[in-house]
Scaffold this motif. Structure first.
Motif, short mmCIF file in Angstrom:
data_model
loop_
_atom_site.label_atom_id
_atom_site.label_comp_id
_atom_site.label_asym_id
_atom_site.label_seq_id
_atom_site.Cartn_x
_atom_site.Cartn_y
_atom_site.Cartn_z
N TYR B 305 0.71 -1.18 -0.10
CA TYR B 305 0.07 -0.27 0.03
C TYR B 305 0.84 1.26 -0.07
CZ TYR B 305 -3.29 -3.49 1.37
OH TYR B 305 -4.14 -4.76 1.22
N SER B 308 0.71 3.35 -3.17
CA SER B 308 -0.62 4.05 -3.33
C SER B 308 -0.59 5.28 -2.49
CB SER B 308 -1.75 3.24 -3.14
OG SER B 308 -1.74 2.09 -4.04
N LEU B 312 -0.37 9.63 -3.29
CA LEU B 312 -1.42 10.64 -3.03
C LEU B 312 -0.67 11.95 -2.08
CD1 LEU B 312 -4.10 8.23 -1.87
CD2 LEU B 312 -4.20 9.93 -3.70
N LEU B 361 -3.62 16.10 -9.43
CA LEU B 361 -3.97 15.01 -8.56
C LEU B 361 -3.97 15.31 -7.23
CD1 LEU B 361 -4.18 11.71 -8.47
CD2 LEU B 361 -1.49 11.53 -8.75
N THR B 363 -4.13 18.39 -5.99
CA THR B 363 -5.23 19.27 -5.95
C THR B 363 -6.70 18.48 -5.49
OG1 THR B 363 -4.30 20.93 -7.11
CG2 THR B 363 -6.60 21.10 -6.56
N TYR B 364 -7.01 17.43 -6.26
CA TYR B 364 -8.02 16.58 -6.24
C TYR B 364 -8.15 16.13 -4.90
CZ TYR B 364 -11.31 12.89 -6.75
OH TYR B 364 -12.26 11.91 -6.56
N ALA B 373 -11.05 10.51 2.21
CA ALA B 373 -10.87 9.50 1.44
C ALA B 373 -9.51 9.13 0.93
CB ALA B 373 -12.04 9.33 0.60
N PHE B 374 -8.83 10.14 0.46
CA PHE B 374 -7.61 9.98 -0.05
C PHE B 374 -6.37 10.62 0.59
CE2 PHE B 374 -10.57 9.97 -3.94
CZ PHE B 374 -10.00 8.78 -4.40
N GLN B 377 -6.44 9.25 4.36
CA GLN B 377 -6.23 7.92 4.22
C GLN B 377 -4.83 7.46 4.12
OE1 GLN B 377 -8.44 5.79 5.67
NE2 GLN B 377 -7.55 3.65 4.86
N ALA B 378 -4.13 8.17 3.14
CA ALA B 378 -2.99 8.01 2.85
C ALA B 378 -1.95 7.93 4.05
CB ALA B 378 -2.41 8.69 1.63
N GLN B 379 -2.44 9.44 4.95
CA GLN B 379 -1.62 9.63 5.82
C GLN B 379 -1.78 8.64 6.97
OE1 GLN B 379 -3.04 13.62 6.87
NE2 GLN B 379 -1.03 14.36 6.70
N LYS B 380 -2.59 7.78 7.22
CA LYS B 380 -2.98 6.89 8.25
C LYS B 380 -2.22 5.74 7.68
CE LYS B 380 -7.36 8.29 9.70
NZ LYS B 380 -8.75 8.31 9.68
N VAL B 381 -2.32 5.19 6.35
CA VAL B 381 -1.61 4.33 5.76
C VAL B 381 0.02 4.53 5.97
CG1 VAL B 381 -0.63 3.05 3.70
CG2 VAL B 381 -3.12 3.58 4.16
N ARG B 382 0.52 5.74 6.02
CA ARG B 382 1.92 6.25 6.38
C ARG B 382 2.32 5.58 7.45
NH1 ARG B 382 4.96 12.08 5.34
NH2 ARG B 382 6.92 11.12 5.31
#
Lengths: 96, 491
Positions: B305, B308, B312, B361, B363-364, B373-374, B377-382
């Motif tokens: 992960y 991904s 983000l 990307l 900005t979205y 959602a993006f 969530q990416a910071q939590k996966v980090r």
């Protein structure tokens, strides 16, 4: 997860002027990338704190010492347009 | 070897110190090498003949006075063009900064100058360091000295091409997701990303501030150590700069790996890795075991992960950092009736496709309704990636993997699909997310005579163990500073 992007709105937020063809091109690419990136949503993260910075660091202070700033002429030397000691830009407000 | 540029940094430094070689001779040989190779390689965006000659003359005068300032004194260095250099054009590989002449030096650049190094010029990169091949440079790509039909890797590809070709003895690169280690791997060099915060980011044109780190690209582990010792250190101008002790890394060299616990990351040493790369990697691991290292397989389940999450987090930070390119204070301006129109036209004209893609990307991913959602969530996966590393380092001292899943690839082979380019960084991205150091060491050639790199990763501030293992990898695999065919042909 199906990704739906209002690409024209995103381009406006990002301040990049794109043609209709470019919008379509980038929109399709972003959808592909985001489908892959959406993998992050598959991991259970309940109770997991987000990380914004890799190392634990809080409040980085330095002595409050006055040092000379860039002089005005140097600071303006790279500006596309400068006038009377200021950066010059097009109108920021529309006229009535 | 016919030219002093083919000496290692350590060799050239010794010759300079003993008076067998002058800084001027070494610089002229370096510039001569650039004349022979630049038409094919395009490693540099700018070669600073005048500034470099002045610096070399000053270095010689200082030596004549008996004022020798250390191992970089008189050594020709390439600086990646996303680090600002006072009075010397700095573009970050972007057309939006064409002609930009910074009024100050990055802290790492100032450290090089104080150490007596001779800055040859500014090396090519993917625009704003976004890419893995230099094909995203706004000024055309660099080529790989091992096969000029192939990429040198990226984003610090110009730095790697210059060091491999001998148009610099060492170089500075920056690494946000592998941009030092991957080009070093593809060009048969040592490339090192220090612990986040060890080298000041002041004056590094920001891409993703929580991931960016400056580090050396060199021909040997010892040369990388020498360069790191010059550029590492606390800097009050960078709020994320590390404040603790900076140890003597050199003492880690030559100690062997007897009893050192080495974990092979299962997720990065199997599926998706080219068979030649995997087999060279496994042989190197076996050689480390033979000299006393304790080898185990370690699973880091979140690795799948990490890529991904990175794609983000990095674009989100880049979209914020690149907001400064607005046509007002520096760089390009395309006229418009309002500020917004001027800015949007300037950015459309000045940014290349990959940079525009990542800004969009990011900005979205940061926009209302999608943030949680993006980006969130990416910071939590980090966090999960960091936890995986922490758990692993409870049982092993370092983790190892191939640096890159593949060796140097052909121009154009990965440009059509952005995702296929992103996958190139799968082994290097995790250390950027977790903040620890990583190093690539060349170990062998594949069946097409292209270099293969071995990656060592350590916990944050684990540089001493990292260098200790890297030096042993270098010794047991007997790479012996092998040089690319372009150098053999031209020298």
């Amino acid at each position: 997860m199906a990704i739906d992007i209002d690409i024209a709105y995103v381009a406006r937020l990002a301040r990049i002027e794109l043609s209709d063809e470019e919008l379509e091109h980038y929109g399709a690419q972003l959808e592909g990338i985001l489908e892959h990136a959406a993998l992050v949503q598959q991991l259970p993260t309940q109770g997991v704190e987000p990380t914004s910075h890799p190392l634990p660091m809080v409040n980085s202070f330095r002595p409050d010492e006055v040092t000379p700033p860039l002089d005005r002429e140097t600071a303006l030397s790279q500006a596309p347009q400068a006038d009377g000691g200021h950066f010059r830009v097009p109108p920021t407000l529309e006229e009535e | 070897m016919s030219s002093p540029v083919d000496l290692t940094l350590a060799g050239a430094a010794a010759a300079l110190r003993d008076g067998q070689l002058s800084a001027r001779e070494l610089l002229e040989a370096t510039l001569d090498r650039a004349v022979l190779t630049e038409a094919e390689l395009h490693a540099y965006l700018t070669i600073d003949h005048q500034g470099a000659r002045a610096a070399a003359a000053a270095a010689d005068e200082a030596i004549a006075r008996g004022d020798h300032t250390g191992p970089l004194h008189g050594i020709p260095v390439a600086v990646k063009d996303n680090m600002v250099t006072a009075g010397l054009e700095t573009t970050a590989g972007s057309q939006i900064l064409a002609g930009y002449v910074p009024p100050y030096d990055a802290t790492a650049v100032a450290a090089l100058r104080s150490a007596g190094a001779v800055i040859v010029g500014k090396s090519n990169l993917d625009e704003f360091a976004m890419g893995s091949s230099t094909e995203n440079s706004g000024y055309g790509p660099s080529a790989n000295p091992w096969d000029t039909g192939r990429v040198p890797g990226g984003s610090s590809g110009g730095s790697a091409a210059a060091v491999a070709a001998g148009s610099a003895q060492v170089a500075l690169g920056s690494d946000t997701g592998g941009s030092i280690r991957q080009p070093a791997s593809l060009c048969g060099l040592v490339g090192m990303k220090p612990t986040y915060g060890l080298v000041s980011r002041y004056g590094l044109i920001a891409f993703a501030s929580s991931l960016d780190q400056i580090g050396p690209i060199a021909r040997t582990v010892e040369d990388a150590v020498t360069t790191l010792e010059v550029i590492a250190g606390h800097d009050p101008l960078d709020a994320t700069s590390y404040r603790g002790a900076y140890p003597d890394y050199r003492s880690s060299l030559g100690r062997g790996v007897d009893g050192v616990r080495i974990g092979v990351v299962s997720e990065l040493a199997g599926e998706g890795i080219h068979p030649d790369v995997l087999s060279a990697f496994r042989s190197a691991v076996d050689a480390l075991a033979d000299t006393g290292a304790i080898i185990s397989e370690v699973s880091l389940p979140s690795m799948e992960y990490a890529l991904s999450a990175y794609y983000l987090i990095a674009p989100a930070e880049c979209s914020a950092n690149l907001a400064r390119f607005d046509g007002v204070r520096y760089g390009l301006r395309v006229d418009g009736a309002t500020v917004e129109e001027m800015t949007a036209r300037t950015r459309a004209e000045g940014f290349g496709p990959e940079v525009a893609r990542r800004v969009l990307l990011g900005t979205y991913a940061l926009s209302a309704g999608y943030y949680e959602a993006f980006y969130g969530q990416a910071q939590k996966v980090r966090t999960l990636v960091i936890q995986d590393f922490t758990r692993a380092y409870a049982h092993v001292d370092v983790l190892v993997s191939p640096t890159s899943p593949m060796t140097a690839f052909e121009f154009g082979s990965r440009t059509a699909d952005p995702l296929s380019m992103y996958l190139v960084d799968v082994c290097t991205i995790p250390s950027n997310l977790a903040g620890g150091p990583g190093i690539s060491v060349p170990i062998d050639l594949d069946t097409s005579n292209l270099p293969i790199g071995f990656q060592v990763m350590a916990p944050p501030l684990g540089e001493e163990t990292l260098f200790r293992v890297a030096a042993e990898v270098e010794r047991v695999t007997a790479w012996n500073d092998r040089r690319p065919p372009l150098v053999e042909a031209r020298s």
